[in-house]
Write a protein that holds these residues in place. Structure first.
Motif, mmCIF file in Angstrom:
data_model
loop_
_atom_site.group_PDB
_atom_site.id
_atom_site.type_symbol
_atom_site.label_atom_id
_atom_site.label_comp_id
_atom_site.label_asym_id
_atom_site.label_seq_id
_atom_site.Cartn_x
_atom_site.Cartn_y
_atom_site.Cartn_z
ATOM 1 N N ARG A 1 106.175 -20.719 36.447
ATOM 2 C CA ARG A 1 104.807 -20.262 36.682
ATOM 3 C C ARG A 1 104.811 -18.741 36.598
ATOM 4 O O ARG A 1 105.491 -18.069 37.378
ATOM 5 N N PRO A 2 104.080 -18.152 35.639
ATOM 6 C CA PRO A 2 104.099 -16.692 35.497
ATOM 7 C C PRO A 2 103.370 -16.010 36.648
ATOM 8 O O PRO A 2 102.357 -16.513 37.132
ATOM 9 N N ARG A 3 103.898 -14.856 37.073
ATOM 10 C CA ARG A 3 103.309 -14.134 38.198
ATOM 11 C C ARG A 3 102.886 -12.709 37.838
ATOM 12 O O ARG A 3 101.740 -12.337 38.026
ATOM 13 N N TRP A 4 103.837 -11.914 37.342
ATOM 14 C CA TRP A 4 103.563 -10.483 37.127
ATOM 15 C C TRP A 4 104.001 -10.057 35.738
ATOM 16 O O TRP A 4 104.991 -10.572 35.201
ATOM 17 N N ALA A 5 103.279 -9.088 35.169
ATOM 18 C CA ALA A 5 103.628 -8.532 33.867
ATOM 19 C C ALA A 5 103.661 -7.014 33.951
ATOM 20 O O ALA A 5 102.922 -6.397 34.738
ATOM 21 N N TYR B 1 91.799 1.583 31.426
ATOM 22 C CA TYR B 1 91.894 0.332 30.683
ATOM 23 C C TYR B 1 92.906 -0.670 31.235
ATOM 24 O O TYR B 1 92.819 -1.861 30.942
ATOM 25 N N PHE B 2 93.868 -0.203 32.032
ATOM 26 C CA PHE B 2 94.957 -1.099 32.407
ATOM 27 C C PHE B 2 95.219 -1.181 33.909
ATOM 28 O O PHE B 2 96.208 -1.787 34.318
ATOM 29 N N THR B 3 94.353 -0.618 34.710
ATOM 30 C CA THR B 3 94.518 -0.725 36.155
ATOM 31 C C THR B 3 93.564 -1.788 36.689
ATOM 32 O O THR B 3 92.349 -1.641 36.617
ATOM 33 N N ARG B 4 94.132 -2.860 37.170
ATOM 34 C CA ARG B 4 93.375 -3.961 37.775
ATOM 35 C C ARG B 4 94.034 -4.307 39.110
ATOM 36 O O ARG B 4 95.222 -4.061 39.300
ATOM 37 N N VAL C 1 102.842 -6.375 46.598
ATOM 38 C CA VAL C 1 102.746 -5.456 47.738
ATOM 39 C C VAL C 1 102.197 -4.120 47.266
ATOM 40 O O VAL C 1 101.374 -3.489 47.923
ATOM 41 N N LEU C 2 102.630 -3.686 46.062
ATOM 42 C CA LEU C 2 102.160 -2.439 45.457
ATOM 43 C C LEU C 2 102.175 -2.618 43.953
ATOM 44 O O LEU C 2 103.191 -3.015 43.372
ATOM 45 N N GLY C 3 101.044 -2.353 43.290
ATOM 46 C CA GLY C 3 100.931 -2.557 41.858
ATOM 47 C C GLY C 3 100.896 -1.253 41.084
ATOM 48 O O GLY C 3 101.633 -0.304 41.375
ATOM 49 N N VAL C 4 100.001 -1.193 40.082
ATOM 50 C CA VAL C 4 99.925 -0.038 39.193
ATOM 51 C C VAL C 4 99.573 1.220 39.978
ATOM 52 O O VAL C 4 98.714 1.199 40.855
ATOM 53 N N TYR D 1 95.850 -17.567 33.246
ATOM 54 C CA TYR D 1 97.086 -18.109 33.805
ATOM 55 C C TYR D 1 97.516 -17.426 35.101
ATOM 56 O O TYR D 1 98.637 -17.627 35.557
ATOM 57 N N GLY D 2 96.655 -16.644 35.694
ATOM 58 C CA GLY D 2 96.949 -16.062 36.993
ATOM 59 C C GLY D 2 98.033 -14.998 36.963
ATOM 60 O O GLY D 2 98.778 -14.842 37.944
ATOM 61 N N VAL D 3 98.132 -14.259 35.869
ATOM 62 C CA VAL D 3 99.146 -13.211 35.736
ATOM 63 C C VAL D 3 98.546 -11.869 36.152
ATOM 64 O O VAL D 3 97.435 -11.520 35.739
ATOM 65 N N GLU D 4 99.291 -11.118 36.950
ATOM 66 C CA GLU D 4 98.834 -9.804 37.388
ATOM 67 C C GLU D 4 99.623 -8.703 36.674
ATOM 68 O O GLU D 4 100.852 -8.764 36.614
ATOM 69 N N LEU D 5 98.913 -7.710 36.118
ATOM 70 C CA LEU D 5 99.577 -6.553 35.531
ATOM 71 C C LEU D 5 99.952 -5.619 36.674
ATOM 72 O O LEU D 5 99.084 -5.072 37.356
#
Length: 318
Positions: free
Chosen positions: A77-81, A10-13, A19-22, A109-113
């Motif tokens: 400008r929001p980037r990451w959450a 549900y939360f991996t996008r 450079v490295l996310g979830v 708004y272009g925010v990346e989890l």
């Protein structure tokens, strides 16, 4: 479904700008050169910040929206959450709805989890958000100056009125169904004023988002800047039916909370620039007072007499 399956499903996008996310012990981010990084965190707790029967889609939207409102207040400008969830149990239908509400706003708004955590516990929703502004240009609370105009975006009091309706605390002969529906929509789906905040860079002096009530959050600007404010009660903006009976609803407009509008100060010479920024953002703004010498905010009636309210805003520990 265990914790890791819940996150993966549900939360991996994709987070293309990270450079490295979830999926690892920590995310790796690359801030934009020449930008300053803003970091903010907000927590929503069932029974304290939202009712138990709120739809998961609305909760997903609001959990991110309240953080985006903090970015808006800085002109960022929001980037990451980063999302932290405590859930009483794994409920896949709830997780599906929550993630849909969250990601719909994030994509807008272009925010990346880029990471987060989950555990079992009373329903608690928390996001840490990161955003950027050009170096030295961020809107801050400590920059209001004597002689500034005080402005606010949008309409005030709607979220607080929706809460009062749910708690049975509205005055007798309350509001029409249409107005109450608009209030409920604003409570469940607040609109972060990101476009306005960014358009105000280089125009406004100081800003804060109105989450706990106009007078309370303006008070943070005044304390940080070492100034006072005179606020004109008759100028506080809301829906026309509420404006028509403003004295009746004044406490909700001035101190209700759950508005997620921007309160900001700007020099008199910038009035046209403020209106141009609002037009660019597609957002209503209203001049509601002025910054003066002294301390604290004074709410004034049409004759210049001070109006006393029972409270200035929402108290999270009351």
């Amino acid at each position: 479904m265990n914790e890791f399956e819940l996150i993966r499903h549900y939360f991996t996008r994709p987070a293309p700008s990270a450079v490295l996310g979830v999926g690892d012990d920590a995310a790796i981010l690359r801030p934009t050169p020449g930008q300053e990084l803003h970091v903010s965190v907000d927590m929503l707790v069932e029974g304290r910040h939202f009712f138990a029967d709120v739809s998961p889609q609305a909760l997903g939207h609001k959990t991110l929206a309240v953080n985006l409102s903090d970015m808006a207040a800085m002109g960022a400008r929001p980037r990451w959450a980063f999302l932290a969830l405590a859930l009483p149990e794994v409920d896949e239908a709830w997780a599906q709805g929550f993630s849909c509400g969250l990601f719909a706003l994030a994509e807008q708004y272009g925010v990346e989890l880029a990471g987060g955590d989950t555990t079992r516990g009373p329903l608690t929703l928390s996001i840490t958000i990161m955003g950027e502004t050009p170096q030295g240009q961020a809107l801050r609370r400590d920059a209001a100056r004597e002689g500034d105009d005080v402005w606010v975006s949008g309409e005030l009091g709607l979220g607080a009125l929706a809460v009062a309706q749910r708690l049975g605390r509205l005055p007798a002969a309350g509001l029409s169904d249409d107005v109450l529906a608009a209030c409920q929509c604003r409570l469940d789906f607040p609109v972060p004023r990101l476009e306005l905040g960014q358009a105000l860079l280089g125009v406004a002096h100081a800003a804060a988002d109105v989450s706990d009530g106009l007078l309370a959050d303006l008070g943070h600007i005044l304390a940080a800047s070492g100034v006072a404010a005179e606020i004109w009660a008759d100028s506080l903006p809301s829906l026309p039916p509420l404006e028509a009976e403003r004295p009746r609803w004044l406490e909700f407009l001035a101190a209700g909370g759950d508005d997620y509008e921007l309160c900001f100060t700007a020099p008199l010479a910038a009035r046209q620039a403020v209106l141009a920024a609002a037009a660019q953002a597609g957002c209503r703004v209203t001049r509601i007072g002025r910054i003066v010498a002294g301390s604290g905010a004074r709410l004034l009636d049409a004759t210049g007499q001070a109006i006393a309210l029972d409270k200035a805003g929402y108290d999270h520990f009351a």
